[in-house]
Write an enzyme that holds these catalytic residues in place. Structure first.
Site, PDB file in Angstrom:
ATOM      1  N   CYS A   1     -14.535  36.717 -20.958  1.00  0.00           N
ATOM      2  CA  CYS A   1     -15.658  37.428 -20.342  1.00  0.00           C
ATOM      3  C   CYS A   1     -15.683  37.209 -18.831  1.00  0.00           C
ATOM      4  CB  CYS A   1     -16.974  37.023 -20.978  1.00  0.00           C
ATOM      5  SG  CYS A   1     -17.319  35.244 -20.911  1.00  0.00           S
TER       6      CYS A   1
ATOM      7  N   HIS B   1     -21.677  32.657 -20.608  1.00  0.00           N
ATOM      8  CA  HIS B   1     -21.171  34.012 -20.819  1.00  0.00           C
ATOM      9  C   HIS B   1     -21.327  34.803 -19.526  1.00  0.00           C
ATOM     10  CE1 HIS B   1     -20.021  37.630 -22.876  1.00  0.00           C
ATOM     11  NE2 HIS B   1     -21.176  38.215 -22.622  1.00  0.00           N
TER      12      HIS B   1
END
Length: 889
Positions: A280, A826
C-alpha cells in the site's frame, strides 16, 4: 509470492516501450482452476506438466467441528493445512479424483493461457460449449493467502484473512479452499509449493523445528460458474472519455498520440492498484505521481526517446520503462485494477530495501523513485566538472544563479523541470563569526512538525532554605536548545525570585554526577530516562562554595553474603556555605534543608541535638576533599561511632568527590577552612535506623524521569498550521555534536548555527511532514493534525529571491496518507481529478469519490502542490465555505 524481476535488457532508443522487451511483463501469476478443466486441456492439448497433490485439512477454528459456513460469518481469519497426498498419484485414484468438484489445479500463467486457448478452440471447432466458452463468460479474481511452513512434517499452513481480501473474496476463498463435508484436493502444477518449502529449508537453520515466517501468495481463481464482473466484455466504463487539452491547464494529460500524430482515447486514471502484500505504501505514492499532470503527459508521450542508457548513476532506463508502462496501464480505458508486479520487481532489483513484503515508507519510496527516474531520463550524457565556490560577500542572486547553473549543467530531466527547487543554507561560526552561504537543490521539503522541534522535560526543583519540599516542573524547550534555554524556561515555571539562581545537576545512583553550568551546552545530550534536579540558591552567592549532602544507611546485598555496608539512598541536598564554618555549621545547614522531610511529633524537645560532643579542638583543619592526596581517617566503613551520633541518628563525614570511599569524620566544634579552589564540599550523612523513622524520604527516593512515555495513553489531539511547519523549517538552530562544521576561518570543526531559506520553488512542490521520530530507544509517530491550505498556499514571504517574476501560490492536488502506528499501518491517497472536478480516495484497488471537507486528517503524510499560474481561477478556503481549522482523525 515475490514478483520475478524482469531481467530483459532495455529496448533500443528507437523502439516504443510497448513493443520492447524491457516493457514486457514476465507474468508470474498463479491460477487456481478446476482440475477436470485442466486435465481436459492437458490431454487434448498435449500440455506436459507434472503435478504434486495435496490434501487440505482444517486448522485452527475449523477443528472444533463447527461448520465453516457459520464460522466465516464471525471470524476474520481462516486457516487450513496442506499435506502431500501421494496416494492420488495412482492412476485409478487420480482419474476418480479429477472428476470431483472439490479438486483443483494450481497452474502458472503460461500453462493457464495454453489451457484456456485449447478450450476456446475446441469449443469453436466442435460447435458446442466447453467449460470455457467465451473470454468474458467467467470471472477471474485474486485471492491473497499467507503461507507458512512446518518443517518437521513438510506441511503448508495457509491462512485466509479479511485484512488481505475483500469481504466477497474472503467468502469465496473459504467456500473454495476450506475443507467441510467433502475433502479438498489441490494439485500444484506451478511449482510454487515446492519453491516455498525449499526456500524455507534453505533459509532456516537446520536445528529449527518450525517457523512462523509467512509468505504472501496471491492466486487468481478462474471461476467457471459465475458471470463476468471484470471481464473485457463487461459493462462499458462510463467514466472513460477523451479528455480535452483544456482539462489540465492546456496539457495533454488525457490525450495519447500515436505515430501519426492523431489522438486516441485514454481513460480517466481512476484505476486502483492491487495490494501485492504490504505494498500500500507503493500504491499511495504511485497514485499521487500518476495524477501529476505534466508527468502523465510526459509518460503518455514519447518519453523513451530521452532514456539515458549510459548514465552510471541511473538504472539503465529500466525503472523509467517500468514506471511508464505502469502509468499507461493506469490511464487505459479498461477500469480493471492493475497489479504492479513488474514495477515491484524493478524496485526490488534496484532498491533491495523495498524487496520482500514488509511495510515501508511511502516518502522513502518517493525519494528513490524520483531520483531514479531523474537519472534514467537525464538529458546530460556527459556531466561537466564544476567546483562550488564560497559566496565571499558576493550578492546572493549572483551566487544562487551560479549554483543553479552548475546543477543544471549536470542534471536536466523532466523531474528537474517540474520537481526541483533551490534553498539557501547559511552557516555561522560561533567563534570567528565566519559566514558561509551555499545554494543547494531540493526534490521535496521535509518539514518538522512543531511537536518534533520542541521537547517536554520534567525537572525537580529543591528549595535550599528549608521552607518547602521538592516540586517537579514540566517545561517545553526546543530540542536544539542549550542549557541556558532550559534554565530560563525552568526559572519561569518555578517562579524564581530576582535574588535567586538555579543550580541544575544530573542525579544517578543517589549522587550528583554532572552539573549543567555551561550555558551553551546542548540539551540533546540529556536522555529521556535521565533525572535532573535544580536547587534554588541565593543569587549573590554565585562565587561562594556549596555543600552537597549525600545520605547513606546500612544495607546488605546479594553479593555481600549477609554482611552490611553503607549504601547511598535518596537525592543529594545542597546548601550555600557561609564564610566561617565548623562541624556544627555543617550540621545546622543539613537540619535546615531536611526540615520539609521531618515527620511531625506530638512532643517537641528543645534539648541539645548533640550527644557526647567532643572536646574543643584548637587547631583549624584545612579541607580539600577533591585532592587525590587526601588521606582516610581509617574509619571502618561498616562501623559507626555512637559517641558522635546525633539524637536524630546521624553521623557526618567529609568525602572525596572522586574517591567516595575516602572519608574524614567531622568533629562538631572543629573549625573548617576551605582551600581557595574549593567550590563544592561533599558531606556524607550516615543514618541509623532509629533516625530514618523520623523523616519521610519518599520524595527523595522517587525522582521523575525527564520524560516518561506512557503506553496506550491517549493524548489530546494536537493541531498546527502548515505555515508553522515552514517556520520551524527555516528557523535558525545550532548543529548537533554529530554534525560539526569545518570552519574555513578557524580551520577547526565548530558547532555552527544553521539557517535555511527557500530561494527557488519548483512547479510541483512536494511537502513531506516528518511524522515519524526515531531515538536510541523509541520509535514514535506524531498524530498532529496539520491544517494545510487546499486552494492557495502562499509562500511569497518565505522566498529569499524577490527578483523572480513567477507565482509563489500553490494549489493542493494529491495527498499520501498514513493511518496507524509505527508497528503497522496503512497507506492511501487522496487525488483531485481535474476532469471530474472533485476529490477521489485511492485505497489500493478501491477508488471512490470523497468530499473536500474530508481530506484534512491527521493521517496526511506527503502533500503534492502545483503552482497556480497567472490565468488560473484562484480560490481561497473561505470562498469554498470550508473551515480550514477542521481536522479529522
Amino acid at each position: 509470492m515475490p514478483a520475478t524481476p524482469d531481467d530483459d535488457p532495455p529496448a533500443a532508443a528507437s523502439e516504443a516501450p510497448s513493443t520492447s522487451s524491457a516493457a514486457a511483463d514476465e507474468d508470474d501469476r498463479v491460477f487456481l482452476v478446476l482440475h477436470r478443466w485442466w486435465r481436459e486441456a492437458q490431454e487434448g492439448g498435449g500440455i506436459e506438466a507434472a503435478g504434486v497433490p495435496y490434501a487440505a485439512a482444517p486448522s485452527g477454528p475449523t477443528s472444533y467441528g463447527i461448520g465453516m459456513k457459520v464460522l466465516s460469518m464471525f471470524i476474520s481469519d481462516q486457516a487450513f493445512t496442506l499435506r502431500r497426498a501421494d496416494d492420488l498419484l495412482q492412476p485409478d485414484a487420480s482419474a476418480s479424483n479429477a472428476a470431483s468438484s472439490r479438486t483443483y489445479a494450481l497452474v502458472a500463467a503460461d500453462l493457464f493461457s495454453k489451457a484456456r486457448a485449447w478450450h476456446i478452440d475446441s469449443g469453436k471447432n466442435a460447435g458446442k460449449k466447453s467449460l470455457s466458452i467465451e473470454e468474458g463468460s467467467v470471472n477471474i479474481y485474486p485471492i491473497m493467502l499467507r503461507v507458512s511452513v512446518t518443517r518437521d512434517t513438510n506441511a503448508l499452513t495457509v491462512k485466509i484473512s479479511k485484512k488481505d481480501n475483500s469481504a466477497e473474496n474472503f467468502k469465496r476463498a473459504n467456500k473454495i479452499l476450506t475443507a467441510d463435508s467433502e475433502p479438498v484436493h489441490i494439485w500444484d502444477f506451478s511449482g510454487r509449493t515446492t519453491f516455498i518449502l525449499m526456500n524455507e529449508w534453505n533459509r532456516m537453520p537446520q536445528d529449527t523445528r518450525s517457523s512462523d515466517q509467512e509468505m504472501p501468495l496471491e492466486i487468481h481463481f478462474y471461476d467457471l460458474s459465475e458471470p463476468t464482473a471484470n471481464g473485457t466484455n463487461g459493462k462499458k466504463d462510463e467514466l472513460a472519455l477523451t479528455m480535452s487539452r483544456s482539462m489540465s491547464n492546456g496539457s495533454i494529460m488525457g490525450m495519447d498520440l500515436d505515430s501519426s500524430g492523431s489522438s486516441k482515447q485514454v481513460g480517466t486514471g481512476l484505476i486502483g492498484l492491487d495490494n501485492l502484500g504490504n505494498t500500500c505504501f507503493m500504491n499511495s505514492a504511485v497514485q499521487c505521481l500518476a495524477h501529476t499532470s505534466k508527468l502523465v503527459d510526459y509518460f503518455l508521450g514519447d518519453f523513451y526517446k530521452e532514456i539515458n542508457h549510459n548514465n552510471p548513476l541511473g538504472l539503465k532506463g529500466e525503472l523509467a520503462y517500468s514506471f511508464g508502462d505502469l502509468l499507461r496501464k493506469l490511464w487505459a480505458l479498461d477500469r480493471t485494477p492493475v497489479a504492479p508486479r513488474q514495477f515491484k520487481g524493478k524496485l526490488a532489483r534496484f532498491a533491495p530495501q523495498f524487496s520482500g513484503f514488509n511495510q515501508h515508507d511511502s516518502q522513502e519510496l518517493l525519494a528513490f523513485l524520483l531520483d531514479g527516474l531523474h537519472e534514467d531520463l537525464n538529458r546530460v550524457k556527459c556531466k561537466p566538472y564544476s567546483e562550488a565556490k564560497d559566496s565571499d560577500g558576493r550578492p546572493d542572486e549572483e551566487v544562487a544563479d551560479e549554483y543553479w547553473g552548475n546543477h543544471i549543467a549536470r542534471n536536466d530531466s523532466i523531474i528537474v523541470d517540474i520537481c526541483q527547487g533551490q534553498y539557501k543554507s547559511t552557516l555561522v561560526c560561533p567563534d570567528c563569526r565566519k559566514v558561509s552561504v551555499t545554494f543547494d537543490p531540493f526534490m521535496y521539503l521535509s518539514l518538522p512538525l512543531p511537536s518534533t522541534t520542541m521537547r517536554t522535560m520534567t525537572i525537580t526543583v529543591f528549595n535550599t532554605d528549608g521552607t518547602t519540599g521538592p516540586s517537579p516542573y514540566t517545561v517545553s524547550v526546543p530540542k536544539s536548545g542549550d542549557t541556558k534555554t532550559l534554565i530560563d524556561a525552568l526559572s519561569i515555571a518555578c517562579s524564581l525570585k530576582g535574588d535567586e539562581r538555579l543550580l541544575v545537576a544530573e542525579v544517578y545512583n543517589s549522587a550528583l554526577i554532572r552539573y549543567l553550568e555551561e550555558p551553551s551546552e546542548v540539551i540533546s545530550l540529556i536522555r529521556d530516562g535521565d533525572r535532573l534536579v535544580a536547587y534554588k540558591l541565593p543569587k549573590d552567592s554565585e562565587d561562594a562554595p556549596i555543600v552537597v549532602f549525600r545520605n547513606q544507611r546500612m544495607e546488605s546485598t546479594l553479593t555481600s553474603f549477609g554482611r552490611k555496608s553503607w549504601k547511598s539512598f535518596g537525592t543529594p541536598l545542597v546548601s550555600s556555605l557561609p564564610d566561617t564554618i565548623n562541624g556544627s555549621t555543617i550540621f545546622d545547614l543539613y537540619q535546615k534543608v531536611m526540615t520539609p522531610f521531618r515527620v511531625p511529633k506530638d512532643d517537641s524537645s528543645d534539648a541539645d541535638h548533640i550527644i557526647g560532643k567532643s572536646s574543643p579542638v584548637e587547631e583549624t583543619t584545612d579541607v580539600d576533599m577533591n585532592s587525590d592526596a587526601t588521606e582516610s581517617t581509617g574509619i571502618n566503613n561498616n562501623d559507626c561511632d555512637d559517641e558522635t551520633m546525633t539524637e536524630d541518628g546521624m553521623q557526618f563525614y567529609f568525602i572525596n568527590e572522586r574517591f567516595p570511599d575516602q572519608r574524614m569524620k567531622i568533629e562538631m566544634d572543629q573549625p573548617i577552612r576551605l582551600t581557595a579552589s574549593q567550590k563544592r564540599l561533599h558531606v556524607v550523612v550516615c543514618w541509623q535506623d532509629n533516625g530514618l523513622e523520623q523523616y519521610n524520604f519518599s520524595s527523595l527516593d522517587n525522582l521523575p524521569e525527564i520524560y516518561k512515555a506512557v503506553l496506550f495513553s491517549r493524548r489530546p489531539q494536537e493541531t498546527c498550521s502548515l505555515y508553522a511547519c515552514l517556520e520551524a523549517f527555516i528557523k535558525e538552530e545550532p548543529l548537533g555534536p554529530e554534525d560539526m562544521w569545518y570552519c574555513p576561518g578557524c580551520k577547526e570543526h565548530r558547532q555552527a548555527s544553521k539557517k535555511l531559506d527557500l530561494w527557488r520553488l519548483p512547479e510541483i512542490l512536494i511537502i513531506h511532514l516528518k511524522r515519524f521520530s526515531y531515538s536510541r530507544y523509541t520509535k514514535n509517530k506524531l498524530e498532529t493534525c496539520v491544517d494545510f491550505p487546499v486552494h492557495d498556499l502562499d509562500l511569497s514571504k518565505y522566498i529569499g529571491s524577490r527578483g523572480q517574476q513567477i507565482s509563489n501560490h500553490y494549489r493542493l492536488y494529491a495527498i499520501s496518507n498514513h493511518y496507524g502506528s509505527m508497528g503497522g499501518g496503512h497507506y492511501t491517497a487522496y487525488v483531485y481529478h481535474e476532469g471530474k472536478k472533485g476529490w477521489f480516495d485511492f485505497d489500493d484497488r478501491h477508488v471512490g469519490p470523497i468530499s473536500e471537507e474530508s481530506i484534512k486528517t491527521s493521517a496526511a503524510y506527503v502533500l503534492f502542490y502545483r503552482r497556480i499560474q497567472g490565468d488560473d481561477n484562484r480560490l481561497d478556503d473561505t470562498e469554498t465555505g470550508i473551515d480550514s481549522s477542521d481536522c479529522t482523525t
